[in-house]
Design a protein around this motif. Structure first.
Motif, short mmCIF file in Angstrom:
data_model
loop_
_atom_site.label_atom_id
_atom_site.label_comp_id
_atom_site.label_asym_id
_atom_site.label_seq_id
_atom_site.Cartn_x
_atom_site.Cartn_y
_atom_site.Cartn_z
N VAL A 285 -8.80 5.87 -1.31
CA VAL A 285 -7.83 6.90 -1.66
C VAL A 285 -8.04 8.11 -0.75
O VAL A 285 -9.17 8.43 -0.39
CB VAL A 285 -7.97 7.31 -3.14
CG1 VAL A 285 -6.98 8.40 -3.50
CG2 VAL A 285 -7.75 6.09 -4.04
N LYS A 286 -6.94 8.77 -0.39
CA LYS A 286 -6.99 9.92 0.50
C LYS A 286 -6.12 11.05 -0.02
O LYS A 286 -5.06 10.80 -0.60
CB LYS A 286 -6.46 9.50 1.88
CG LYS A 286 -7.50 9.49 3.00
CD LYS A 286 -6.88 9.04 4.30
CE LYS A 286 -7.42 9.82 5.48
NZ LYS A 286 -6.97 9.23 6.76
N THR A 287 -6.54 12.29 0.24
CA THR A 287 -5.67 13.42 -0.04
C THR A 287 -6.07 14.60 0.84
O THR A 287 -7.10 14.57 1.51
CB THR A 287 -5.72 13.85 -1.52
OG1 THR A 287 -4.56 14.62 -1.81
CG2 THR A 287 -6.95 14.69 -1.83
N LYS A 288 -5.25 15.62 0.83
CA LYS A 288 -5.61 16.90 1.42
C LYS A 288 -5.55 17.86 0.24
O LYS A 288 -4.45 18.14 -0.27
CB LYS A 288 -4.58 17.29 2.49
CG LYS A 288 -5.13 18.14 3.61
CD LYS A 288 -4.05 18.60 4.59
CE LYS A 288 -3.32 17.47 5.28
NZ LYS A 288 -2.26 17.94 6.21
N GLY B 252 -2.54 8.78 0.38
CA GLY B 252 -2.67 7.37 0.75
C GLY B 252 -3.53 6.62 -0.25
O GLY B 252 -4.51 7.16 -0.76
N VAL B 253 -3.13 5.39 -0.57
CA VAL B 253 -3.93 4.52 -1.45
C VAL B 253 -3.85 3.10 -0.89
O VAL B 253 -2.75 2.61 -0.60
CB VAL B 253 -3.38 4.50 -2.91
CG1 VAL B 253 -4.30 3.65 -3.80
CG2 VAL B 253 -3.23 5.90 -3.48
N ASP B 254 -5.00 2.47 -0.74
CA ASP B 254 -5.03 1.10 -0.25
C ASP B 254 -6.05 0.31 -1.07
O ASP B 254 -7.10 0.84 -1.43
CB ASP B 254 -5.42 1.08 1.24
CG ASP B 254 -4.95 -0.18 1.93
OD1 ASP B 254 -4.34 -1.04 1.27
OD2 ASP B 254 -5.21 -0.33 3.13
N ILE B 255 -5.72 -0.92 -1.38
CA ILE B 255 -6.60 -1.77 -2.20
C ILE B 255 -6.73 -3.13 -1.52
O ILE B 255 -5.73 -3.72 -1.12
CB ILE B 255 -6.01 -1.95 -3.62
CG1 ILE B 255 -5.90 -0.58 -4.33
CG2 ILE B 255 -6.84 -2.92 -4.45
CD1 ILE B 255 -5.32 -0.64 -5.73
N LYS C 271 0.82 -1.21 0.00
CA LYS C 271 0.00 0.00 0.00
C LYS C 271 0.86 1.26 0.00
O LYS C 271 2.02 1.24 0.37
CB LYS C 271 -0.97 0.02 1.18
CG LYS C 271 -0.32 0.07 2.53
CD LYS C 271 -1.42 0.18 3.59
CE LYS C 271 -0.88 -0.08 4.98
NZ LYS C 271 -1.93 -0.06 5.98
N MET C 272 0.24 2.35 -0.46
CA MET C 272 0.87 3.66 -0.34
C MET C 272 0.39 4.16 1.02
O MET C 272 -0.79 4.53 1.15
CB MET C 272 0.41 4.56 -1.48
CG MET C 272 1.39 5.70 -1.74
SD MET C 272 1.02 6.57 -3.28
CE MET C 272 -0.09 7.82 -2.64
N VAL C 273 1.27 4.14 2.00
CA VAL C 273 0.85 4.39 3.38
C VAL C 273 0.29 5.80 3.56
O VAL C 273 0.69 6.74 2.88
CB VAL C 273 2.00 4.14 4.38
CG1 VAL C 273 2.43 2.68 4.34
CG2 VAL C 273 3.18 5.03 4.11
N ASP C 274 -0.63 5.92 4.49
CA ASP C 274 -1.36 7.17 4.70
C ASP C 274 -0.48 8.23 5.40
O ASP C 274 -0.05 8.05 6.53
CB ASP C 274 -2.59 6.86 5.56
CG ASP C 274 -3.52 8.05 5.69
OD1 ASP C 274 -3.17 9.14 5.21
OD2 ASP C 274 -4.61 7.88 6.25
#
Lengths: 163, 163, 163, 163, 163, 163
Positions: free
Chosen positions: E106-109, E83-86, C14-17
């Motif tokens: 998926v996460k961003t600011k 962040g990206v998680d699958i 994963k691309m960690v948060d």
């Protein structure tokens, strides 16, 4: 379920089919130009620009730009280029400005021509000159950009008349 | 082991440090132009080009091109653009040719300006017009391409005088 | 419908948060090295390589490589770099070979460090040297490549001890 | 208008013309290495790294990196690769560290060799290992990276002597 | 010179201006699905596919795909994902086929949402499963692909009702 | 130095060797679908979406997506496509929703098939429709996406039965 087909066919875009076109050697020679002030010209020639050696960077950018052509021009066919060369020359204009002439030469063995690759190389090269110099002068002008000559393919030889 | 440092520092290229620059809203407006024959003009307007709707494809290409600027211009800083808009207008030239004027408007909130993004969008847009029309006419000319106006950043407002 | 969940969670990537990490100024300094024969060294220094000015092209490649890091390193977070600088120095080795030392310096204001950007810039720069010289000598060796120093972020300052 | 041609021709870069080169099967085998602590080694082997399965991700990154070679190495010719394979093996070093050896094998049918693709795959693969492990240890060292063997093309067979 | 402005404004595309939107934390959760035969399912689970570990490769592809969203979706704003998680789960269907469910987070600011990033990650992940298995079965079906939930931004919370 | 080889060979990924496969003409036809509300349908048809002409932009995105396939699908071989065409048709569903059917046709002369290119084009095209319409409706559903037909290559002709 009811079929509704009112898509206007006219405007549809496509990457046209070139499967049956013959693989031949193809070349293209394009030209662009960057017109700039004497101050910018001297900064370039004396390697005084803060971002570095303008022409060295622009030449690399142009060659890499040729390889990115099918990536940025939507309906352009991808091609494996076999050679890219870029040369520069300076002209002193009558109004005291200087013109950097950019000549790009692209070659491939393939089913479509390399005009777009030569023109894209010239454009990216010129844009890079602008980028490297814009801290000194934002009124630099790019162009005209056009095809000088192409060879190979069904449409054969093209040579711009006014050159 | 002996150290040899005869690297000429003059020509070195770098992506200059903008860490300390303030994040402000920045806009740029650039312009390019494509000069083409009446035949090509009519093919574009009547959506008769084999590759599709020239202006629709060119506009998409220009917007995507703006996003690729830092990828193709070596010393250009990467930026997250917040808006890109492209408009077209036609001029009839005195020699019977037609000029497609391309205006690009780019916006961001960031540490560097978006002049290169506006100029790259205009160039890619113009190159796409050439690509979509070159089967009909290879003597199409792109340019001049230049910056019309920019706002934001330490260097402040720039507006091209002769416009 | 029956749910079967025998996915091994251990190996998941994963691309960690990093959403909660603070935006701070971050720098990294990495190093790579290219070891080559005296013949290649002289060709580079005297600008005799057929593909062109090796160091000028390698420097541009390294800077552009820094910007492509998140594109080629799968779990690396994308970042808007604010500065990239690359310098070269030569060492004469005891066995008569020459070592080109490549130092890369990368800066950003962001939520993650720029170690990978500095290391990727150094690697792409070294690979480009190989590419420009391989017609003369295929036994050129790249490396070691490693991090010299980093600042900023929660893990703070790192400085390689043996330097 | 007066022509001024004082461009130094020496340093010019170009993508050399390979149009006349024959299309043959070409292979290359390159090697890189990542030297890391026992702690990192055990984290990798036991799949305990927070970013995921290090070797699985690195292998995918290396293969994708091979395909991006002409995109990141400026004077490198684009090629349609026909096969890429990467294998790993571990060595225990005398100082208690562990060495991950990376072997890359690339194949194509084309006009230029695939040495750069094999070397780039190995480098991207090694950089990915660093990225996946750097939270645990920032002193990991990459390299040496070099060509082991190549076949095909006019320059023929090359095999590194000291292997 | 006469101005002709008959451009139809209606169909014009643009990357809409989000400069004034607030930077907030934004998340998105999307889902896709791959329906395949028992034979393919067993090949995946037992790691017997010739191209390798299907789920490991697909997960990496999905995460890298999230980072490429603004590159492939023309009017999508570029964003620095944090962040990206699958995750994967299997369902046995009533007709004897197997469904691989793909969940992307998926996460961003930032100033725009990450719905497109989550949906693109899910799609690229599913396409990669197809690619890794198509030698065994070409009738694999991808989808449905849709948004499950999003948070952040002016439009606020969205949660798909039928889930 | 002691060699430790406990790498599990099972899960290894590779881009399989297709060097010996014959270059033949290959075609693929894939299909995707976007199911959306009557409101969204009418906005698309009447060109009222704020981001622009949905179908025009989606078609360009799909064609460019086909060219990016080997870039986003890890084990997919790079190919020089010779033609890409995308068509749309609308279906009115029984529940009052509308289905946009996307048909993609891809062609090449090469060593591997173009199924992935056709499926990727269809997926990117569908994702772009979602992106252009999501301000109006976030519950749009993409898929099913599948291969309709392929020709060429050793595995020969495939035609989906239920079509």
């Amino acid at each position: 379920m009811e079929k509704l087909t009112h898509m206007n066919e006219q405007g549809r875009a496509k990457m046209v089919d070139v499967t049956e076109k013959q693989e031949t050697v193809r070349t293209a020679h394009a030209k662009s130009c960057v017109v700039l002030s004497k101050e910018v010209y001297e900064n370039i020639i004396q390697l005084k620009m803060k971002k570095g050696d303008v022409l060295a960077v622009a030449q690399v950018a142009g060659i890499m730009g040729a390889k990115k052509t099918a990536d940025v021009i939507p309906m352009c066919h991808p091609l494996s280029l076999t050679g890219v060369d870029i040369s520069f020359s300076w002209q002193e204009c009558e109004d005291g400005q200087y013109a950097l002439e950019i000549d790009t030469y692209v070659k491939t063995k393939g089913s479509t021509g390399v005009e777009m690759e030569a023109l894209t190389a010239a454009s990216i090269c010129a844009l890079t000159v602008y980028d490297m110099c814009k801290a000194v002068d934002k009124s630099i002008v790019i162009g005209p950009t056009y095809l000088i000559e192409k060879t190979g393919g069904k449409s054969g030889h093209f040579k711009r008349q006014e050159e």
